[in-house]
Design an enzyme around this catalytic site. Structure first.
Site, PDB file in Angstrom:
ATOM      1  N   GLY A  30       0.814  -1.217   0.000  1.00 15.32           N
ATOM      2  CA  GLY A  30       0.000   0.000   0.000  1.00 15.32           C
ATOM      3  C   GLY A  30       0.839   1.254   0.000  1.00 15.32           C
ATOM      4  O   GLY A  30       0.501   2.246   0.644  1.00 15.32           O
TER       5      GLY A  30
ATOM      6  N   TYR B  32     -14.221  -4.259  10.592  1.00 12.38           N
ATOM      7  CA  TYR B  32     -12.941  -3.558  10.499  1.00 12.38           C
ATOM      8  C   TYR B  32     -12.125  -3.752  11.768  1.00 12.38           C
ATOM      9  O   TYR B  32     -10.927  -4.078  11.710  1.00 12.38           O
ATOM     10  CB  TYR B  32     -13.169  -2.060  10.256  1.00 12.38           C
ATOM     11  CG  TYR B  32     -11.880  -1.266  10.235  1.00 12.38           C
ATOM     12  CD1 TYR B  32     -10.966  -1.421   9.200  1.00 12.38           C
ATOM     13  CD2 TYR B  32     -11.564  -0.381  11.268  1.00 12.38           C
ATOM     14  CE1 TYR B  32      -9.774  -0.707   9.190  1.00 12.38           C
ATOM     15  CE2 TYR B  32     -10.379   0.342  11.259  1.00 12.38           C
ATOM     16  CZ  TYR B  32      -9.484   0.174  10.216  1.00 12.38           C
ATOM     17  OH  TYR B  32      -8.301   0.867  10.204  1.00 12.38           O
TER      18      TYR B  32
ATOM     19  N   ILE C 254      -0.079   6.478   4.732  1.00 17.79           N
ATOM     20  CA  ILE C 254       0.959   5.967   5.637  1.00 17.79           C
ATOM     21  C   ILE C 254       2.013   5.182   4.874  1.00 17.79           C
ATOM     22  O   ILE C 254       3.212   5.285   5.156  1.00 17.79           O
ATOM     23  CB  ILE C 254       0.326   5.102   6.741  1.00 17.79           C
ATOM     24  CG1 ILE C 254      -0.688   5.908   7.563  1.00 17.79           C
ATOM     25  CG2 ILE C 254       1.403   4.519   7.646  1.00 17.79           C
ATOM     26  CD1 ILE C 254      -0.103   7.123   8.258  1.00 17.79           C
TER      27      ILE C 254
END
Length: 315
Positions: free
Chosen positions: A21, A176, A26
């Site tokens: 990612g 989540y 981040i």
């Protein structure tokens, strides 16, 4: 006292790191910190064009950055397998750091290519399979580290092993939180098993606090709740930038004093913002029994069995 900051990052020349990612938020900020410190950084991204943009931006900020881009879709185990093989080839037998950062947040009910609930499948199972298939080059020739990014949301979650795949119902934020709790349980079990195998592999966790990232804002917008949509607008003014949130991840990745199970997050505002420091884990995140059960479930669901032996086969 300013606390741990970018000046504390050690020299990383000669080290190879993978950041999942890495195209935004981040992951992108983490990749920049590592590249500035001299590491060779492999940016594992689902979207090739956004990955190219991130690589260009990182090179703009760090002209000497040693970077490579590779495709990785954590919601597709075939893509994970291909990426692991590619990383193994690029690492040339030695991978020093894996940052399991990529993820999705607060999605409506969706499923991965392999039929897993999207948040659990992407945030945990994809990273479990990737890490397992990289064990031949993680800590096999030199000390290595795996950092898995969790969230403050893990504190409000419990593992529901009868509902890992939304078999008995689905609540967006519950799913989540469970996926982020799984990240910490996986971290602890990985460290324990590496120790038992005598592998020089350290497993750490981190969370970015309340950071202004595309993931967080999109999760709030897509939640379907008007109050959370309003919160998304408000959080733009009260969150720290991704560059600040990423420091907790970078500390977990590079602090030489960090051992197995170390977990870092921002030190101020109930771990919402500030310089990185040891963070608090929930009671559920410290369950050895749940960590073992999750590991076994992950092997069963992904069909990938981690092998810590010195002659572990390449993916």
């Amino acid at each position: 006292m300013n606390g741990w900051n970018a000046r504390d990052i050690p020299d990383l020349h000669g080290r190879t790191a993978v950041v999942t990612g890495a195209n935004s938020g981040i992951g992108k900020a983490t990749s920049l910190y590592l590249a500035r410190a001299g590491a060779r950084v492999l940016l594992a991204c689902r979207d090739a064009s956004r990955g190219e943009e991130a690589m260009s931006a990182i090179r703009g900020a760090a002209p000497r950055a040693d970077l490579a881009l590779l495709p990785l879709d954590l919601a597709d185990l075939a893509s994970v397998r291909t990426a692991a093989a590619h990383i193994t080839e690029l690492a040339d037998g030695r991978l020093d750091l894996l940052v399991n950062n990529a993820g999705v947040m607060a999605l409506p009910l969706r499923y991965t290519t392999d039929g897993f609930e999207m948040q659990f499948g992407t945030n945990h199972l994809g990273h479990f399979a990737l890490t397992a298939q990289l064990l031949p080059v993680l800590g096999a020739q030199a000390p290595a580290r795996v950092v898995t990014v969790s969230s403050l949301a893990h504190r409000y979650a419990a593992m529901d092993f009868a509902n890992l795949n939304a078999e008995t119902g689905y609540r967006t934020w519950t799913a989540y939180g469970q996926s982020k709790l799984a990240n910490l349980l996986f971290t602890d079990e990985l460290g324990r098993r590496a120790d038992e195998a005598g592998r020089e592999l350290t497993a750490c966790g981190a969370h970015p606090g309340l950071s202004s990232t595309e993931l967080g804002q999109a999760g709030l917008r897509m939640s379907g709740h008007a109050r959370l949509a309003r919160l998304e607008r408000l959080t733009r003014f009260y969150t720290q930038p991704a560059s600040a949130g990423a420091l907790s991840v970078v500390r977990a990745a590079t602090d030489p004093t960090a051992g197995n199970g170390a977990y870092y997050g921002p030190r101020r505002g109930l771990e919402a913002w500030g310089s990185p420091a040891p963070a608090r884990r929930s009671h559920n995140a410290r369950s050895v029994e749940d960590a073992g059960a999750l590991w076994d479930a992950s092997v069963r669901l992904t069909g990938v069995t981690p092998d810590f032996g010195p002659e572990a086969p390449r993916p």
